[in-house]
Design an enzyme around this catalytic site. Structure first.
Site, mmCIF file in Angstrom:
data_model
loop_
_atom_site.group_PDB
_atom_site.id
_atom_site.type_symbol
_atom_site.label_atom_id
_atom_site.label_comp_id
_atom_site.label_asym_id
_atom_site.label_seq_id
_atom_site.Cartn_x
_atom_site.Cartn_y
_atom_site.Cartn_z
ATOM 1 N N PRO A 2 0.824 -1.208 0.000
ATOM 2 C CA PRO A 2 0.000 0.000 0.000
ATOM 3 C C PRO A 2 0.860 1.261 0.000
ATOM 4 C CG PRO A 2 -0.781 -1.574 1.630
ATOM 5 C CD PRO A 2 0.529 -2.090 1.140
ATOM 6 N N GLU A 3 0.443 2.253 -0.784
ATOM 7 C CA GLU A 3 1.168 3.519 -0.800
ATOM 8 C C GLU A 3 0.645 4.414 0.323
ATOM 9 O OE1 GLU A 3 2.231 5.127 -4.560
ATOM 10 O OE2 GLU A 3 1.955 3.231 -5.616
ATOM 11 N N LYS A 52 4.496 5.113 4.901
ATOM 12 C CA LYS A 52 3.832 3.816 4.937
ATOM 13 C C LYS A 52 3.734 3.245 6.353
ATOM 14 C CE LYS A 52 5.244 2.781 0.203
ATOM 15 N NZ LYS A 52 5.855 1.812 -0.735
ATOM 16 N N ARG A 265 11.060 -3.111 -8.770
ATOM 17 C CA ARG A 265 9.640 -2.940 -9.110
ATOM 18 C C ARG A 265 9.512 -2.611 -10.584
ATOM 19 N NH1 ARG A 265 6.636 -1.755 -4.546
ATOM 20 N NH2 ARG A 265 4.817 -2.194 -5.854
#
Length: 277
Positions: A2-3, A52, A265
């Site tokens: 999650p950002e 985060k 990523r």
């Protein structure tokens, strides 16, 4: 993972649900039993987030710290009329009062901290575009002095807190920045433009629960809110400029969207119009 907007939204939901109350705190799984016992029955003061990292502040200077990691979830549900809602799945932590249950599953970290420990944790984080008090110059100092790529630096939480893969792909496209450009080659004005854009975009993620980076979608959501409507998460289209659009046409110049793995990523960008350093 999650950002940052997800954690800020979750902090707000936990604060709305429990602030001023004394929910029961348990660990159905058992792995957080000692920590839950330290918090059980204490008054909840507020929720907060930095990047985060998620925090729930209790009376007595006890702070619940949660990092969801790649697979963690923290789901709030209404339990009105259910005295003892059943536990589904492997629940590390449960908060429960007469109205709301919040179940935490699969977090990377779940700990009880004292204020000094929480402060030390925050000191290692970069500035957060969702925190008004954050100083973008702190991130700029690290970016300007680094030979690492700007794509890698934007994902480093010690440089910039809360930005994940989608925001980095989209904001670099919005400002025509080549992802592989070394931080030391990024101009100060370009960094300020990126920071200002993140500071404007990410609050929409908190408000709607969905990452929004296309101006057309932002305009539609803003019009709906201005008309008194509250867009649901599923009503906001998942439509990005380059993210997960490998081989498709760039919305700006028509060239093909490219893909490569950067900092572990998937990175998406336009090789034609993203040449700015």
């Amino acid at each position: 993972m999650p950002e940052g907007h997800t954690l800020h939204r979750l902090a707000g939901e936990l604060q709305t649900a429990y602030a001023g109350g004394s929910p029961s705190v348990t660990s159905p799984q058992g792995r957080f039993a000692e920590g839950a016992a330290l918090l059980d029955g204490l008054v909840v003061e507020r929720g907060s987030a930095w990047g985060k990292l998620l925090f729930l502040h209790f009376a007595g200077e006890r702070i619940l710290y949660v990092h969801l990691g790649l697979i963690g979830t923290f789901v709030l549900s209404s339990v009105e009329g259910q005295a003892d809602p059943p536990v589904t799945g492997v629940v590390r932590l449960r908060l429960l009062d007469e109205r709301t249950v919040a179940d935490l599953r699969g977090p990377m970290a779940c700990k009880v901290l004292v204020p000094d420990e929480a402060a030390a944790l925050l000191a290692r984080q970069g500035p957060d575009p969702l925190r008004p008090e954050s100083d973008p110059d702190r991130a700029w100092a690290k970016i300007h002095g680094s030979r690492r790529s700007i794509a890698e630096l934007l994902m480093d939480q010690t440089v910039l807190a809360g930005v994940g893969n989608i925001y980095r792909c989209e904001v670099l496209w919005r400002h025509r920045v080549k992802p592989t450009t070394a931080g030391e080659r990024i101009k100060r004005a370009t960094w300020q433009a990126i920071w200002d854009d993140l500071s404007a975009l990410m609050p929409w993620g908190v408000r709607t629960g969905r990452i929004i980076t296309r101006d057309e979608v932002l305009a539609d959501v803003a019009d709906a809110i201005a008309a008194g409507e509250t867009p649901r998460i599923l009503d906001v289209p998942r439509d990005f400029s380059v993210y997960q659009r490998t081989g498709e046409s760039c919305y700006r110049c028509g060239s093909r969207v490219r893909h490569a793995v950067v900092a572990g990523r998937n990175m998406f960008w336009c090789g034609n119009c993203q040449r700015r350093t």
